[in-house]
Design a protein around this motif. Structure first.
Motif, PDB file in Angstrom:
ATOM      1  N   VAL A 317       5.445  -1.560  16.045  1.00  0.00           N
ATOM      2  CA  VAL A 317       4.215  -2.138  15.499  1.00  0.00           C
ATOM      3  C   VAL A 317       4.213  -3.634  15.796  1.00  0.00           C
ATOM      4  CG1 VAL A 317       5.264  -2.540  13.219  1.00  0.00           C
ATOM      5  CG2 VAL A 317       2.785  -2.361  13.417  1.00  0.00           C
ATOM      6  N   SER A 318       3.045  -4.182  16.089  1.00  0.00           N
ATOM      7  CA  SER A 318       2.973  -5.619  16.318  1.00  0.00           C
ATOM      8  C   SER A 318       3.223  -6.353  15.001  1.00  0.00           C
ATOM      9  CB  SER A 318       1.602  -6.005  16.883  1.00  0.00           C
ATOM     10  OG  SER A 318       0.595  -5.869  15.894  1.00  0.00           O
ATOM     11  N   GLU A 319       3.842  -7.514  15.106  1.00  0.00           N
ATOM     12  CA  GLU A 319       4.132  -8.289  13.893  1.00  0.00           C
ATOM     13  C   GLU A 319       2.844  -8.693  13.196  1.00  0.00           C
ATOM     14  OE1 GLU A 319       6.495 -12.379  12.915  1.00  0.00           O
ATOM     15  OE2 GLU A 319       7.555 -10.881  14.127  1.00  0.00           O
ATOM     16  N   GLU A 320       1.801  -8.917  13.993  1.00  0.00           N
ATOM     17  CA  GLU A 320       0.489  -9.267  13.424  1.00  0.00           C
ATOM     18  C   GLU A 320      -0.005  -8.155  12.500  1.00  0.00           C
ATOM     19  OE1 GLU A 320      -3.146 -11.631  13.245  1.00  0.00           O
ATOM     20  OE2 GLU A 320      -1.187 -12.100  14.109  1.00  0.00           O
ATOM     21  N   GLU A 321       0.083  -6.906  12.976  1.00  0.00           N
ATOM     22  CA  GLU A 321      -0.381  -5.784  12.165  1.00  0.00           C
ATOM     23  C   GLU A 321       0.539  -5.551  10.973  1.00  0.00           C
ATOM     24  OE1 GLU A 321      -1.409  -1.018  12.628  1.00  0.00           O
ATOM     25  OE2 GLU A 321      -1.456  -2.330  14.386  1.00  0.00           O
ATOM     26  N   PHE A 322       1.841  -5.730  11.176  1.00  0.00           N
ATOM     27  CA  PHE A 322       2.794  -5.562  10.082  1.00  0.00           C
ATOM     28  C   PHE A 322       2.494  -6.535   8.943  1.00  0.00           C
ATOM     29  CE2 PHE A 322       6.777  -6.899   8.035  1.00  0.00           C
ATOM     30  CZ  PHE A 322       7.231  -5.685   7.541  1.00  0.00           C
ATOM     31  N   ARG A 323       2.278  -7.809   9.294  1.00  0.00           N
ATOM     32  CA  ARG A 323       1.999  -8.822   8.270  1.00  0.00           C
ATOM     33  C   ARG A 323       0.685  -8.511   7.550  1.00  0.00           C
ATOM     34  NH1 ARG A 323       4.993 -13.520   8.553  1.00  0.00           N
ATOM     35  NH2 ARG A 323       6.428 -13.666  10.329  1.00  0.00           N
ATOM     36  N   ARG A 324      -0.316  -8.070   8.314  1.00  0.00           N
ATOM     37  CA  ARG A 324      -1.602  -7.740   7.706  1.00  0.00           C
ATOM     38  C   ARG A 324      -1.462  -6.580   6.717  1.00  0.00           C
ATOM     39  NH1 ARG A 324      -4.351  -7.773  12.184  1.00  0.00           N
ATOM     40  NH2 ARG A 324      -4.130  -5.562  12.664  1.00  0.00           N
ATOM     41  N   THR A 325      -0.657  -5.585   7.092  1.00  0.00           N
ATOM     42  CA  THR A 325      -0.435  -4.446   6.208  1.00  0.00           C
ATOM     43  C   THR A 325       0.313  -4.861   4.948  1.00  0.00           C
ATOM     44  OG1 THR A 325      -0.355  -2.955   8.122  1.00  0.00           O
ATOM     45  CG2 THR A 325       0.568  -2.132   6.057  1.00  0.00           C
ATOM     46  N   MET A 326       1.334  -5.694   5.109  1.00  0.00           N
ATOM     47  CA  MET A 326       2.130  -6.136   3.963  1.00  0.00           C
ATOM     48  C   MET A 326       1.296  -6.985   2.993  1.00  0.00           C
ATOM     49  SD  MET A 326       5.168  -4.856   4.054  1.00  0.00           S
ATOM     50  CE  MET A 326       4.460  -3.367   4.738  1.00  0.00           C
ATOM     51  N   ARG A 327       0.426  -7.817   3.549  1.00  0.00           N
ATOM     52  CA  ARG A 327      -0.429  -8.658   2.685  1.00  0.00           C
ATOM     53  C   ARG A 327      -1.289  -7.819   1.753  1.00  0.00           C
ATOM     54  NH1 ARG A 327      -1.364 -12.102   7.286  1.00  0.00           N
ATOM     55  NH2 ARG A 327      -3.281 -10.963   7.754  1.00  0.00           N
ATOM     56  N   ALA A 328      -1.675  -6.652   2.232  1.00  0.00           N
ATOM     57  CA  ALA A 328      -2.577  -5.801   1.448  1.00  0.00           C
ATOM     58  C   ALA A 328      -1.845  -4.913   0.439  1.00  0.00           C
ATOM     59  CB  ALA A 328      -3.394  -4.932   2.399  1.00  0.00           C
ATOM     60  N   LEU A 329      -0.509  -4.887   0.517  1.00  0.00           N
ATOM     61  CA  LEU A 329       0.258  -3.988  -0.353  1.00  0.00           C
ATOM     62  C   LEU A 329       0.563  -4.616  -1.710  1.00  0.00           C
ATOM     63  CD1 LEU A 329       2.996  -2.154   1.784  1.00  0.00           C
ATOM     64  CD2 LEU A 329       1.015  -1.163   0.652  1.00  0.00           C
ATOM     65  N   LYS A 330       0.231  -3.902  -2.784  1.00  0.00           N
ATOM     66  CA  LYS A 330       0.649  -4.309  -4.121  1.00  0.00           C
ATOM     67  C   LYS A 330       2.031  -3.709  -4.399  1.00  0.00           C
ATOM     68  CE  LYS A 330      -4.051  -4.594  -5.962  1.00  0.00           C
ATOM     69  NZ  LYS A 330      -4.994  -4.097  -7.001  1.00  0.00           N
ATOM     70  N   CYS A 331       2.811  -4.377  -5.243  1.00  0.00           N
ATOM     71  CA  CYS A 331       4.171  -3.899  -5.468  1.00  0.00           C
ATOM     72  C   CYS A 331       4.661  -4.216  -6.882  1.00  0.00           C
ATOM     73  CB  CYS A 331       5.128  -4.522  -4.442  1.00  0.00           C
ATOM     74  SG  CYS A 331       5.235  -6.321  -4.546  1.00  0.00           S
ATOM     75  N   THR A 333       8.354  -3.441  -7.174  1.00  0.00           N
ATOM     76  CA  THR A 333       9.733  -3.710  -6.746  1.00  0.00           C
ATOM     77  C   THR A 333       9.761  -3.804  -5.223  1.00  0.00           C
ATOM     78  OG1 THR A 333      10.339  -1.381  -6.493  1.00  0.00           O
ATOM     79  CG2 THR A 333      10.611  -2.355  -8.696  1.00  0.00           C
ATOM     80  N   ASP A 334      10.911  -4.180  -4.674  1.00  0.00           N
ATOM     81  CA  ASP A 334      11.067  -4.263  -3.219  1.00  0.00           C
ATOM     82  C   ASP A 334      10.876  -2.908  -2.556  1.00  0.00           C
ATOM     83  OD1 ASP A 334      11.590  -6.919  -3.559  1.00  0.00           O
ATOM     84  OD2 ASP A 334      13.747  -6.801  -3.131  1.00  0.00           O
ATOM     85  N   ALA A 335      11.158  -1.842  -3.297  1.00  0.00           N
ATOM     86  CA  ALA A 335      11.035  -0.491  -2.734  1.00  0.00           C
ATOM     87  C   ALA A 335       9.593  -0.129  -2.380  1.00  0.00           C
ATOM     88  CB  ALA A 335      11.595   0.534  -3.713  1.00  0.00           C
ATOM     89  N   ASP A 336       8.625  -0.882  -2.913  1.00  0.00           N
ATOM     90  CA  ASP A 336       7.213  -0.628  -2.605  1.00  0.00           C
ATOM     91  C   ASP A 336       6.785  -1.260  -1.295  1.00  0.00           C
ATOM     92  OD1 ASP A 336       6.868   0.743  -5.039  1.00  0.00           O
ATOM     93  OD2 ASP A 336       6.536  -1.147  -6.105  1.00  0.00           O
ATOM     94  N   CYS A 337       7.636  -2.109  -0.725  1.00  0.00           N
ATOM     95  CA  CYS A 337       7.250  -2.904   0.457  1.00  0.00           C
ATOM     96  C   CYS A 337       7.941  -2.359   1.706  1.00  0.00           C
ATOM     97  CB  CYS A 337       7.596  -4.373   0.246  1.00  0.00           C
ATOM     98  SG  CYS A 337       6.810  -5.090  -1.217  1.00  0.00           S
ATOM     99  N   ILE A 338       7.599  -1.130   2.071  1.00  0.00           N
ATOM    100  CA  ILE A 338       8.232  -0.456   3.205  1.00  0.00           C
ATOM    101  C   ILE A 338       7.165  -0.031   4.207  1.00  0.00           C
ATOM    102  CG2 ILE A 338       9.600   1.542   3.927  1.00  0.00           C
ATOM    103  CD1 ILE A 338      10.946   1.498   1.209  1.00  0.00           C
ATOM    104  N   TYR A 339       7.483  -0.249   5.495  1.00  0.00           N
ATOM    105  CA  TYR A 339       6.609   0.177   6.593  1.00  0.00           C
ATOM    106  C   TYR A 339       7.461   1.047   7.516  1.00  0.00           C
ATOM    107  CZ  TYR A 339       3.000  -0.188  10.222  1.00  0.00           C
ATOM    108  OH  TYR A 339       2.015   0.085  11.149  1.00  0.00           O
ATOM    109  N   GLY A 340       7.081   2.314   7.678  1.00  0.00           N
ATOM    110  CA  GLY A 340       7.892   3.207   8.492  1.00  0.00           C
ATOM    111  C   GLY A 340       9.217   3.494   7.806  1.00  0.00           C
ATOM    112  N   ALA A 341      10.247   3.731   8.621  1.00  0.00           N
ATOM    113  CA  ALA A 341      11.560   4.053   8.066  1.00  0.00           C
ATOM    114  C   ALA A 341      12.461   2.838   7.938  1.00  0.00           C
ATOM    115  CB  ALA A 341      12.241   5.112   8.941  1.00  0.00           C
ATOM    116  N   ASP A 342      12.243   1.818   8.797  1.00  0.00           N
ATOM    117  CA  ASP A 342      13.222   0.731   8.897  1.00  0.00           C
ATOM    118  C   ASP A 342      12.661  -0.675   8.709  1.00  0.00           C
ATOM    119  OD1 ASP A 342      15.486   2.386   9.461  1.00  0.00           O
ATOM    120  OD2 ASP A 342      14.689   2.694  11.468  1.00  0.00           O
TER     121      ASP A 342
END
Length: 428
Positions: A317-331, A333-342
């Motif tokens: 995944v592009s870092e641009e898309e990763f950051r955009r996805t993370m910005r939109a995620l509510k959490c 704990t840290d366990a809520d902030c996962i994209y894919g497996a790794d």
């Protein structure tokens, strides 16, 4: 009277023997019946799963119908639908709406991918609902100029990859691919097929990475069906079990089998060099940075020359898309902030939002994936140094100070160590 007693005493063992034979026969018949019943059930389950997963004829019919109606076109359409020289072989699908097959097209052996609508389940006795249609290929619309189509592609790439000076050259590369019949122009059906392909991130990333030899080459396409070259050896290491057996073999035994079925150590070192070079090329590369979010061995393979290929670009995944996805995620704990497996970040508890900075870089995750692969069978004179460098690599963090310098230093040291060991061998 005694003679009668003697006679009856002689008959008892024979009666007992007959009873035992009858008991054995009953047991045998019961076990045979049970085996047939269980075998039939397993066959039915596997066959039902296969027919749901493998629907290549539906895929071909849907694509060829749109091709014959002039809606789509591409370099593989005529061979697939008219000449029938492009064949689908063994089914590799793991999702019913993502059809994957081995393929043959002239002298080329490859892998064919095709999207289909989802399978709609229904209860016995109910009328089946119509299956969801594949994309309608309605963009670009009739009357769209080539310049307008270029602008559409440019804006799409910009939204996926961010602003980069080299996007214009990438647009030209994509339009060259879009000209399927090589007549010097992109027709409306060809443009529709190309636009449909660009909506799939795995195709876009495959085009970005194939110039450096990291991904299988795109051989041809028709609509959103496309064929890439086949990587002869995969996964990265281990034995690729047929899908019906995967759930039956214990994970511990699978890990042991992974280690049994590996190339010689110099060849493993060359394959590992390919993964390190992939990491190097996507770290602040021509079109920005990318993250490998699933380093499962099944997503990698290698050629006859032991050159690594990323066979599943959905893992990137592009870092641009990763950051955009993370910005939109509510959490919470840290366990809520996962994209894919790794790929994961930490949770900002004050704002209840995921942070954008990836916690671990690609290099650290790659070294972790390669640790057992490289250390098993490593030459004794370098094993200690190799282990030390791998653990230093695995300790890298995404938010560490002087990250770029540390990243480059560890990467270069590890590559130099491996190259020194294999540069004099025929595998180099």
């Amino acid at each position: 009277m005694c003679a009668s007693c003697d006679s009856s005493s002689k008959l008892l063992p024979a009666t007992t023997k007959m009873a035992r034979i009858s008991f054995v026969r009953v047991n045998y018949l019961f076990l045979t019946w049970l085996t047939v019943l269980v075998g039939s059930w397993v066959f039915y389950v596997q066959y039902s799963a296969y027919t749901e997963l493998c629907r290549g004829h539906e895929c071909k019919n849907a694509i060829c119908d749109k091709y014959r109606r002039g809606i789509i076109d591409g370099s593989a359409c005529s061979s697939l639908c008219d000449k029938e020289t492009l064949y689908m072989g063994r089914c590799l699908s793991t999702l019913p709406n993502n059809q994957v097959y081995t393929g043959s097209w002239g002298d080329h052996d490859g892998i064919i991918h095709c999207k289909l609508g989802e399978v709609v389940h229904y209860e016995l006795g109910e009328e089946p609902e119509p299956r969801r249609e594949t994309p309608v290929f309605d963009k670009p619309t009739r009357g769209t100029s080539v310049e307008k189509f270029k602008e559409m592609v440019f804006n799409h790439l910009k939204s996926k990859l961010g602003e980069h000076a080299n996007l214009a050259s990438l647009v030209s590369q994509i339009l060259s691919v879009a000209d399927g019949n090589r007549d010097g122009r992109v027709s409306l059906p060809e443009a529709r097929s190309t636009w449909a392909l660009l909506q799939m991130d795995e195709v876009l990333l495959g085009l970005l990475l194939q110039d450096r030899g990291h991904t299988p080459r795109l051989i041809g396409y028709c609509g959103d069906l496309y064929m890439t070259e086949r990587v002869p050896y995969g996964p990265l290491y281990g034995l690729s079990l047929p899908w019906p057996l995967v759930s039956w073999v214990p994970s511990g035994l699978q890990r042991s089998m992974d280690q049994w079925f590996t190339p010689s150590w110099p060849r493993k070192a060359k394959i590992s060099m390919g993964l390190l070079e992939l990491v190097e090329d996507i770290f602040h590369g021509t079109y920005g940075s990318f993250l490998i979010c699933d380093l499962t061995a099944a997503h990698f393979g290698y050629t006859d020359r032991h050159e690594l290929r990323l066979t599943n670009t959905q893992a990137v995944v592009s870092e641009e898309e990763f950051r955009r996805t993370m910005r939109a995620l509510k959490c919470e704990t840290d366990a809520d902030c996962i994209y894919g497996a790794d790929c994961h970040t930490s949770c900002d508890l004050s704002e209840r939002r995921c942070r954008e900075e990836p916690f671990r870089p690609n290099l650290a995750k790659s070294c972790e994936a390669l640790k057992d692969y490289l250390l098993r069978g490593a030459p004794s004179e370098m094993r200690e140094e190799l282990e030390r460098q791998l653990y230093a690599c695995m300790a890298l963090k995404g938010n560490a100070g002087q990250m770029n310098m540390e990243h480059s230093l560890i990467l270069n040291n590890l590559k130099a160590l491996l190259w020194k060991q294999i540069s004099h061998t025929k595998d180099s």
